[in-house]
Scaffold this motif. Structure first.
Motif, PDB file in Angstrom:
ATOM      1  N   GLY A  86       0.836  -1.196   0.000  1.00 14.37           N
ATOM      2  CA  GLY A  86       0.000   0.000   0.000  1.00 14.37           C
ATOM      3  C   GLY A  86       0.861   1.231   0.000  1.00 14.37           C
ATOM      4  N   TYR A 139      -0.088   5.005  -1.217  1.00 15.82           N
ATOM      5  CA  TYR A 139      -1.212   5.766  -1.751  1.00 15.82           C
ATOM      6  C   TYR A 139      -0.833   7.229  -1.916  1.00 15.82           C
ATOM      7  CZ  TYR A 139      -3.278   1.552   0.214  1.00 15.82           C
ATOM      8  OH  TYR A 139      -3.537   0.241   0.530  1.00 15.82           O
ATOM      9  N   THR A 188     -11.511   3.960  -7.421  1.00 14.93           N
ATOM     10  CA  THR A 188     -10.861   3.077  -6.450  1.00 14.93           C
ATOM     11  C   THR A 188      -9.425   3.527  -6.267  1.00 14.93           C
ATOM     12  OG1 THR A 188     -12.241   1.207  -7.094  1.00 14.93           O
ATOM     13  CG2 THR A 188     -10.188   0.694  -5.981  1.00 14.93           C
ATOM     14  N   VAL A 189      -9.035   3.699  -5.018  1.00 12.27           N
ATOM     15  CA  VAL A 189      -7.649   4.060  -4.753  1.00 12.27           C
ATOM     16  C   VAL A 189      -6.752   2.937  -5.259  1.00 12.27           C
ATOM     17  CG1 VAL A 189      -7.698   3.026  -2.450  1.00 12.27           C
ATOM     18  CG2 VAL A 189      -6.078   4.859  -2.948  1.00 12.27           C
ATOM     19  N   ALA A 205     -12.167  -3.014  -0.588  1.00  9.69           N
ATOM     20  CA  ALA A 205     -11.918  -2.370  -1.888  1.00  9.69           C
ATOM     21  C   ALA A 205     -11.848  -3.391  -3.011  1.00  9.69           C
ATOM     22  CB  ALA A 205     -10.598  -1.623  -1.825  1.00  9.69           C
ATOM     23  N   ASN A 244      -6.841   0.445   1.619  1.00  8.34           N
ATOM     24  CA  ASN A 244      -7.730   0.702   0.481  1.00  8.34           C
ATOM     25  C   ASN A 244      -9.185   0.365   0.803  1.00  8.34           C
ATOM     26  OD1 ASN A 244      -7.787  -2.034   0.463  1.00  8.34           O
ATOM     27  ND2 ASN A 244      -6.768  -2.305  -1.517  1.00  8.34           N
ATOM     28  N   ASP A 279     -12.657   1.511  -0.787  1.00  6.06           N
ATOM     29  CA  ASP A 279     -12.105   1.973  -2.063  1.00  6.06           C
ATOM     30  C   ASP A 279     -11.362   3.304  -1.950  1.00  6.06           C
ATOM     31  OD1 ASP A 279     -12.656  -0.044  -3.929  1.00  6.06           O
ATOM     32  OD2 ASP A 279     -14.740   0.581  -4.123  1.00  6.06           O
ATOM     33  N   GLY A 280     -11.000   3.680  -0.735  1.00  2.00           N
ATOM     34  CA  GLY A 280     -10.331   4.970  -0.573  1.00  2.00           C
ATOM     35  C   GLY A 280     -11.281   6.149  -0.612  1.00  2.00           C
TER      36      GLY A 280
END
Lengths: 768, 768
Positions: free
Chosen positions: A57, A59, A84-85, A190, A339, A342-343
Motif C-alpha cells: 500500500g 497511496y 478506487t484508490v 476495496a 484501500n 475503495d479509498g
C-alpha cells in the motif's frame, strides 16, 4: 492481531512476530497500525523486505482508477463508474541478502524483532536481529518517515550490521503495478485493480506513469545514498538499486512523488533533491518540530487509564496523518492507511474528523472544505441529475463524483450535505476565517440550503417534512423525517441565511434574494421532529417507535454484524439501529433537546443500537456522559479508542477507522469535557468519573489556545492569546491571562441502561 | 409498428411490409404479435426466411441459462445468479432460392405480402407474391402452428409456386445457438446469452444439447415431407434439409422438442413421428377442435367497439397460448412470445392471468399452481435465508429460485405470496378441485400464512402491522402497511385457516394446531388498514397521503415512464403511483371497502397514478366501472386491450404483456360485468355505457358453464350444467335451465375524475 505491547504514552510498540501476527490478518492489522502518512502520501507499514505481507500500500491522495459499476437491475441516475484508490509506485521495498541468503523473518532464526511507531517523532522504527539459515547473524535497523512539512517526500534509513567479511546485498526497489492480494468477500472492502498504471517514461531515478482509465499522471523519484557499491537498473515498472558491501551497510533512500497539477518528473526530482540535501536527519528533525507544534496545541491527557491515553494519542496522530493538507484534498474514511471503502471519502470526514481538526489543527479544515468547494460543480450536476436543486454532494467519492452503488444507503443519505454545511459553520466560527466563509463557505451553504428547500415539503399538518431519506443509521432507510437529517438541515438552512446576511454581496452574486432567505427560515423553523407520545421519546424517524422490536434474545453473538446475517428487508422493518443516529443528533444538535428528552431518548436507543458501525460508540459516549452515565461513557470511549489498536482485527486490516480515531477525541472532549459549540460559542460541562483522576485537553479558538484541566471535582480553564468567552456548566466565563477554576456540580454516576451489546469493557466486567 | 389492418372479429391481419414495419422495432412488434405458443413451445412470428428479423425466438418453457448477478454493492441474501430464457434450436427457418436468388422481402419486387393470425384456427398464415431481382415471379404460402393438443409439436406447411422451369431451392434448418441481436438498454429487457447450448449429439433428424451452466437437456427432432428432392446434412448445431424442384414445391416440416423429465432424442422422435402420421392437416384439425372448445367456454363478445372486440379476443388467445399446460409449468410475464423480463414469471401470473384462466380454462390453473407447489421447497429455503418463516416465493423466477436483483422492488414485494394464495383459493372455489386444495393448495396456504404471521407485528395501538414492504406500485417502496399487501395477507391468513379446518388431516400433517389457527385469525382480524381522516381516503400505505405531491405540471410527456427520467429517491418520496395499488386492492378485495370509500379512493388515486405499468389500466377500468365512470372504464379497457396490438411498439417487441391481455378480460368482465368472487360465490353488477349495445361473456363454474349477456338495460344469465347461485346487483338468483333476465339499475355515467395521464382514447377525445 499484531503483537502490540502494553500501553506506553507516546508510542505503539510491536514486540515480536508471533505466528498470529504473521498470519494474513495479523500482517494486515500491523500494516494499518504502522501506516505512515501526511495527508498526501500514505505508506502502509509493510516490512521493508515486503514478504511476508498482508497487502502492500502506497497511496497518493486522489490518485485513483475508474471501474465500471455493475447492477443486477439498473436504475436512473445510478453511477456508472466508481473510483478506487490504487497503489502508487512502491518505494518501501528494501530486500536484503546475507551471503546471498534472503532475509526473511520466517526463515533462519529471528532473535528479536521490534517495531515502534513514535507519535512525537513521526517515524516507524524497526530493529531486528536475525541469524540466517546458514548461521550468519545480522542486525537490522530501519527508520521510515512520511514528511509532514515536506508533503511530497518519504524517506527510509536502513542499516544492516554483520560480522566483517559477511557479504551483504541490498536490493532496493521503486516498483509500480505490484501484484495485489485478492480482496476478501466483504462489501466494505476495496476492489482490487490490476495493472492500473500505464508506463509513460522511465529513467534511472524517475518512473512516470498514468492511470489507465482515469488518466492521472504520477511521477515517482528515488535516490539512494549508501556506504556500499551501488548499481541502478530501470525498466518501465521498476527502478532497482543494488547495493553491496561487507560487514555493515547503511542506506538512506529518498522518495518524492509528483501528481495532480504538479505532476512532472522534474517536480519529483526537485522535491527529492531538496529532501536529499536535508538528509534523513534533517527530515526527521523537521518532522519532530512539526509534531511538537501539533501536540502542543492538540494533546489530550487522561490519567488513570494508560491504555486509552495511548489509544487517544494514537488516534489523534492518525487523524493528523489522514487530514494534514498542503492543498485542498479529500480525507478518506480510512485515511491513507489502506484501500478499504475503495479509498472513498464519506460523511465521516465532516462529522467526525473535521470537528476534531477544527479544534486541534484548523488549517487543514479550511483546505479540506475548499476541496469540497472544488467539487461543488459536480454536486450541482448531481442535483440536476437527481431532479433536485442546489447541490447534492456524493455519498462516497474521491474526485467528487458519486460512487455509491446502493442508493438507499448512499444517495438517499442526503444528510451528507448538511454535514458539510455544519463543518463549514463550525470551522468558520472557530477559526474566524472570514475569507473562506465569504467565498467558498457561503457558496457551499447556499447550494446545500437550496437542496433542502427543494427536498422538504409542507404537509396538511402545517409542518415541513423531509420524506424518504436515510439517516446515519444504515439499518433503517428511506424513512420520513429522520430527526438527524431534519435537525442538520435546519442548521444548514439557518446558517446559510445568517451567513448570507453577513455577506450580502456574496449572497447577491449567488442570486439569493430576500424571498429565498425567508423560505429557508420558514422551512427551518417548521421542520417536523417526530416524537412518540406513547413512549415519551423522539423518533429516529417518523414511525420508528411503532416498528417491530428486534428479537435480541434470538440473536447470537456471531450474528453480528447483522448486515452480514440478515437481509435489509428484515433490518429496515424493525427497531434496530446499526449506529447512533438520534443519539448523534443529540450530540451535534444538543440545543434541540431538553435534558429530560436526552435522558429518555438515550435510554430508549441504547436498547436498540448494536454498534455495527465504528461511528457509533463516540456518539454514545458523548450522550452517556451528558446523561450522567459516566462509567458507561468511559467504556464507550475505550471502545472507540481501542478499536483499531486493540480490537480491530479484520476490519482494521484494510485501513484504520479514522472517524473512530477522531471519535475517541470527541468522546473525551465532548463527553467528559462536555464541549458544545452551538451558535459559534464554546461551552463546557466537564464531568469525570471518580476513578479517573484527571484529564486535560487543548483547543484552538480563533487566535487563542485554550487548555482545560478536569478532575472529578473541578475544571481549570487557561487561555493563551486573546480572551475567550466560554460557559462552564451554564456559567459564562471570560478566560484571559489567569487560569480560571470552577467546581463541577456533583451528580451520581447512573447505572447503564440496558443494551443488547454493552461495550466490550462493560461485558468483560459483567462476565468477571 | 407492424402494419396491422383494421379490426376483424377473429383474426389479426398484417397487410404489407412498409418501411416502418421493416424497421427493427416494427419487425420485433410483429414477431411478438404473431408469436405462436401452447404454453410449452413458443415460436416468435419471424418470417420463414429469417431475414429481415428483429429477434429470433424459439422458447421451451423452463429452459433457461444461468447468469451471474453483479452488484455494485453486495448485500446479504442477494441472489447470486439469475435465470434467463434462451433460444431452443430454431426450426422455423425456411430459406428459399429462386433460380439461386434468395427470397428476401427487401429485394426485387414484393407484389403483395399478408400475414394472418387466425384466432380460431390457431395458425399463422402467410401469403406473398414476389418478383426476384432478375424478374422471376413466385408465390409463397406458408402456414405455421404450435399444437395445443400435442404440446411438444410445431409444424409448418410451406408452398412456393413459380412458372414451370423455374428452379426452386429450399434450405430448411433446425439451428441451435443462432446469433442474437444485442438487447436495448432497458432494465426490463432480457440479457442476451450467447452460445448457451452445448452440443451433445446430432444426427440427420435430431439435435441434442444441454444448456451450459444450468445443464438442462434439450432434444429437437425435425422431419421434412416435400414434393422435391431432399438432401439432409447435419452438424452439431444445425440440421439442414435442402429441397429442390421446379415450378412448384410443397414442404411440410414437423418439429418436436423433448426437454425436462422427458428429454431424450427418442421421445422427440416419437412425438415428431406421431405428428408426421397426423400430417399437417390432421394437426390443423386438432388445433381447431381444441380452440373451438376453448372459445365456446371463454369467448367474450362486445358489440359497438370492433377494435376492442378484436383486441380482447387476441388477448384471450395469447393468455391461452401462455397458460396452456400439459404438466406443471410456470407462466411467464411475456408468455413464450419473447425474452422480456428474462422470461421470468412474476406475480402477474397469479393476479391477472390465473383469474382469467380460472373462469375460462381452469385445467391450466390447477397445473400452474401445482408448479408453484413444486417450488415450495425453494420458497421455504428462501424464507429461512431471509430469516422469515413459512415460504417466501420469489419475485421473479423460472425455476423457483429468486432472480430479482433489486430487493426494494423485488424481495420486499412480499405480496406475491398472498397473490399465490389468492389464486389457490379462487381456483379451488371455482373449480371445486378438492384434490388440489387438500394437498398442494393447503400446503401453499399454510406456508404463506406462516410467512405473514412472522412478518406482521402487534404495535402499541393494539393493531397488527406489516412494515417495510413494497406493494404493487413500484414508485412507492418499503412502506408500512401497504393496504394491498395487508388485505391480501388477511385473505391469505383467513383462507389458510378455513382450508385447514376443512381438511384437518392435511393440516395436522403440516403441524398446524389450534393455536396457530387462532394466531392467523388474530392477525387477520386486526391488520391495520391506513386511512387519512384529513383526506377521507384510505392510504396506499401509512403516511402516503402526507407525502409531497408530484409536480405533474412540470412533468413533460417525454418524462414518462418516470422511472427512466427520475431517480427512485424522488419517486419514492412523493405521491405518485406507477400503477394501481390501492385501486387493485379495491378490485380484488372489493368487500373491504364501502361504495363511498371506493368512490373517494378512486378519485384520489386517479389523480396520482401514471400507468407506467401495463398492469394498471385493467384495475382502473374495473374500479371506474364500479364507481360509475363507465366511459372512463371503456377507455381504460381499450388501453389495456390495445396495448400490444395497436400501441405497443417498443415494449411489446420483446414479448407481449400477457397480464394486460388478461387484464382486458378483467376490465370487461369484472368492470362492465361487475364480477366479484368473494367467499367462493359469484356476484355480478353489470352496467354498460349507453354507446355499447351489448356484451356477452362466459364463465366456467364447477361443473357448469355460465353465459352472461348484458345490454345497457338488462342482463341475462344462462347456465348449462348444474344450477348456479349468483347475485345480480345484490339480488340472489339461482340460475338453472332457463335464462334469467334482470333489469340493471340506472345510474348516471359520471365524468372522469382528474388524471395526470388520461387514457389514450380520452386524450384523443379531449384533443378533438
Amino acid at each position: 492481531m499484531a503483537d502490540i505491547a502494553a500501553a506506553e504514552p507516546w508510542c505503539v510498540r510491536e514486540t515480536g512476530l508471533s505466528d498470529d501476527s504473521l498470519s494474513t490478518a495479523g500482517l494486515r492489522h500491523a500494516e494499518s497500525l504502522f501506516a505512515l502518512a501526511n495527508g498526501h502520501i500514505g505508506l502502509r507499514g509493510n516490512l521493508d523486505e515486503n514478504d511476508p505481507r498482508g497487502m502492500p500500500g502506497t497511496y497518493l491522495n486522489s490518485i485513483f482508477e475508474l471501474r465500471d459499476l455493475q447492477y443486477a437491475e439498473a436504475g436512473y441516475a445510478y453511477p456508472e463508474q466508481s473510483e478506487t484508490v490504487i497503489d502508487a509506485p512502491n518505494g518501501k521495498l528494501i530486500g536484503l541478502y546475507v551471503d546471498d541468503e534472503p532475509f526473511d523473518v520466517r526463515t533462519g532464526e529471528l532473535v528479536s524483532h521490534e517495531r515502534v511507531l513514535d507519535l512525537r517523532a513521526g517515524t516507524l522504527r524497526r530493529e531486528a536481529a536475525w541469524v540466517s539459515p546458514s548461521g550468519t547473524a545480522v542486525r537490522i535497523v530501519s527508520t521510515r518517515l512520511v514528511s509532514f512539512p515536506h508533503p511530497s517526500v518519504a524517506a527510509i534509513r536502513y542499516e544492516v550490521t554483520a560480522d566483517p567479511g559477511v557479504r551483504l546485498r541490498i536490493e532496493s526497489d521503486l516498483l509500480a503495478n505490484e501484484e495485489q492480494p485478492e480482496q476478501r468477500d466483504d462489501p466494505r472492502a476495496a476492489t482490487t485493480l490490476h495493472d492500473a498504471l500505464r508506463p509513460v517514461r522511465h529513467s534511472d531515478d524517475v518512473l512516470e506513469h498514468r492511470t489507465r482509465r482515469s488518466d492521472l499522471p504520477v511521477a515517482a523519484a528515488v535516490s539512494h545514498h549508501s556506504t556500499g557499491a551501488q548499481t541502478v537498473t530501470s525498466e518501465p515498472d521498476r527502478i532497482r538499486c543494488t547495493i553491496t558491501g561487507e560487514g555493515t551497510l547503511r542506506v538512506e533512500k529518498f522518495l518524492a512523488y509528483a501528481w495532480g497539477p504538479q505532476a512532472s518528473a522534474d517536480r519529483a526530482r526537485q522535491d527529492r533533491d531538496a529532501a536529499v540535501s536535508l538528509g534523513f536527519d534533517g527530515l526527521a528533525a523537521d518532522q519532530r518540530a512539526y509534531l511538537d507544534e501539533f501536540w502542543t496545541a492538540a494533546d489530550v491527557e487522561l490519567d488513570g487509564d494508560p491504555e486509552v491515553q495511548q489509544a487517544v494519542r494514537f488516534g489523534l496522530f492518525h487523524v493528523l496523518q489522514a487530514g494534514a493538507q498542503a492543498g485542498p484534498h479529500p480525507i478518506a474514511a480510512k485515511g491513507l492507511t489502506g484501500n478499504g471503502y475503495d479509498g472513498h471519502t464519506l460523511w465521516d470526514t465532516e462529522s467526525f474528523v473535521l470537528p476534531v481538526l477544527t479544534y486541534t489543527h484548523p488549517a487543514c479544515v479550511g483546505l479540506a472544505l475548499r476541496w469540497r468547494h472544488g467539487t461543488l460543480e459536480a454536486a450541482r450536476d448531481r442535483a440536476r441529475e437527481l431532479r433536485l436543486a442546489g447541490a447534492a454532494y456524493p455519498w462516497r467519492t474521491i474526485s467528487g463524483a458519486e460512487c455509491s452503488g446502493y442508493w438507499p444507503a448512499g444517495t438517499a443519505a442526503l444528510h451528507v450535505n448538511a454535514d458539510i454545511a455544519d463543518a463549514v459553520l463550525r470551522y468558520a466560527a472557530a477559526s474566524g476565517d472570514d475569507d473562506f466563509l465569504a467565498g467558498a463557505g457561503l457558496e457551499i451553504l447556499v447550494e446545500t440550503a437550496r437542496l433542502w428547500c427543494r427536498v422538504a415539503h409542507l404537509a396538511d399538518d402545517g409542518e415541513w417534512h423531509i420524506a424518504g431519506v436515510t439517516g446515519p443509521d444504515e439499518y433503517t432507510a428511506l424513512m420520513d423525517d429522520n430527526i438527524f437529517t431534519n435537525l442538520m438541515a435546519r442548521h444548514n438552512l439557518r446558517g446559510a441565511a445568517e451567513v448570507c446576511e453577513r455577506f450580502p454581496a456574496g449572497a447577491h452574486d449567488l442570486d439569493v434574494g430576500a424571498d429565498e432567505l425567508a423560505a429557508w427560515r420558514e422551512v427551518a423553523d417548521n421542520l417536523h421532529l417526530p416524537y412518540s407520545e406513547a413512549r415519551q421519546v423522539h423518533e429516529q424517524a417518523a414511525g420508528f417507535t411503532k416498528l417491530q422490536e428486534w428479537d435480541f434474545a434470538e440473536t447470537k453473538d456471531d450474528d453480528y454484524p447483522l448486515m452480514m446475517h440478515f437481509p435489509y428487508l428484515d433490518l429496515y422493518r424493525k427497531q434496530v439501529s446499526k449506529q447512533a443516529d438520534l443519539v448523534l443528533a443529540m450530540a451535534l444538535r444538543s440545543d434541540a433537546f431538553t435534558a429530560g428528552e436526552k435522558a429518555r431518548n438515550f435510554a430508549y436507543y441504547e436498547a436498540r443500537t448494536v454498534r455495527d458501525s465504528s461511528l457509533s460508540a463516540p456518539a454514545q459516549a458523548v450522550l452517556a456522559a451528558e446523561t450522567g452515565h459516566l462509567e458507561l461513557a468511559h467504556d464507550y470511549l475505550a471502545e472507540a479508542a481501542l478499536l483499531d489498536l486493540r480490537a480491530g482485527g479484520e476490519s482494521s486490516g484494510d485501513g484504520l477507522h479514522i472517524a473512530a480515531c477522531a471519535g475517541s477525541w470527541m468522546a473525551l472532549v465532548m463527553g467528559f469535557g462536555g464541549l458544545r459549540d452551538h451558535g459559534g460559542r464554546l461551552s463546557f460541562a466537564p464531568r469525570l468519573p471518580q476513578h479517573l483522576p484527571r484529564m486535560r485537553f487543548r483547543l484552538r479558538w480563533r487566535e487563542s489556545s485554550l487548555r482545560v484541566t478536569v478532575t472529578p471535582e473541578q475544571a481549570t480553564y487557561e487561555v493563551s492569546g486573546p480572551a475567550v468567552e466560554i460557559t462552564h456548566h451554564g456559567e459564562t466565563l471570560t478566560v484571559d491571562g489567569a487560569p480560571v477554576t470552577r467546581a463541577i456540580p456533583r451528580g451520581e454516576d447512573k447505572a447503564a441502561p440496558p443494551s443488547p451489546r454493552p461495550p466490550q469493557r462493560r461485558r468483560d466486567a459483567l462476565e468477571a
